[in-house]
Motif scaffolding. Sequence first.
Motif, mmCIF file in Angstrom:
data_model
loop_
_atom_site.group_PDB
_atom_site.id
_atom_site.type_symbol
_atom_site.label_atom_id
_atom_site.label_comp_id
_atom_site.label_asym_id
_atom_site.label_seq_id
_atom_site.Cartn_x
_atom_site.Cartn_y
_atom_site.Cartn_z
ATOM 1 N N ASP A 195 88.567 66.469 -9.224
ATOM 2 C CA ASP A 195 88.661 65.327 -9.654
ATOM 3 C C ASP A 195 87.482 64.985 -10.867
ATOM 4 O O ASP A 195 86.579 66.020 -10.910
ATOM 5 N N ASP A 196 87.722 63.897 -11.697
ATOM 6 C CA ASP A 196 86.973 63.799 -12.728
ATOM 7 C C ASP A 196 85.449 63.466 -12.382
ATOM 8 O O ASP A 196 84.397 63.961 -12.906
ATOM 9 N N VAL A 244 90.261 69.762 -14.368
ATOM 10 C CA VAL A 244 90.724 69.032 -13.206
ATOM 11 C C VAL A 244 91.941 69.842 -12.607
ATOM 12 O O VAL A 244 92.943 69.674 -13.746
#
Length: 297
Positions: free
Chosen positions: A33-34, A49
């Motif tokens: 994830d970011d 990602v």
Amino acid sequence: MRVALTGATGFIGSHVLAELRQHGHEVSALVPDDARGNAVAAPGVRPVVVDLYDRAAVVNALSDADGAIHTASPGDETSADLDSAVVDAAIESFGGTGKPYLHITGAWVYGANASITEESPIDAPAMVSWKQPIAERALGAAGMRGVVIAPGVAYGDGGGGVPGLLLGSPRDDAGNLIMLGTGQQHWATVHVTDLADLFRRALEDDSARGHYVVGDGLNPTVAELTEAAAVAAGAPGAVPGSDDEARARLGDYFAEVLLLDQATDAAKARSELGWSPSHPGLVEEFRHGSYRAVTAR
């Protein structure tokens, strides 16, 4: 080299990332994830990602890499599926290219053994029985330089799940930490920075392939470790427990691996890769090092 790395925000993976950066490698950090991408973003590091279960996406992420290192693990019942997916993607990406793929397992797969080497038979307890068959797929892939790294208990910088478990041991009425079992079992251990150094050496050395068992050669007993953990935790001391208490506390599967009697001197890593551990042992770290700072917070 351009290196794809999974698990870059984890305990082992973050130290591998730091080691690779220190030695001038460019790293694509495969993150879920970011938020974790932002956590690892730095000069020489490109967050990517990607869902590691998505084989096509991982193949694409590996397409421009010169090598890959897999250290990510959810640490739950999905761990086998994750390892399998990453290995399959690495084989599809690197098969026939000669590129290196480094895969982590752990010394626990060798079972109870007071002198573990790469030639020792696999005798994996139930909790880790799935690891070796997946690792063997990486080693057997045609035209890919497969390396399987099996470390002992990783520690250092105040982190690591198993050292944390010892620091959080239950206490008896006098405040003493209760050991896992009788405490007479030995554990193979390795400082996480020394382990990261081994990963880098195996990545860079074109002759490195097959299994590498990694430990600092100190092989302390759990009694020695828990007594030292008591110093860090501010407890008066440590007392033996029992196998039954350990199973009741942790469950049969986890207790089984922690009750194993294991030792290694990592002779292959030392002779083939010039690896030599340089950090204090876990007993010393508990008594005088990073874990005292952690428990003092």
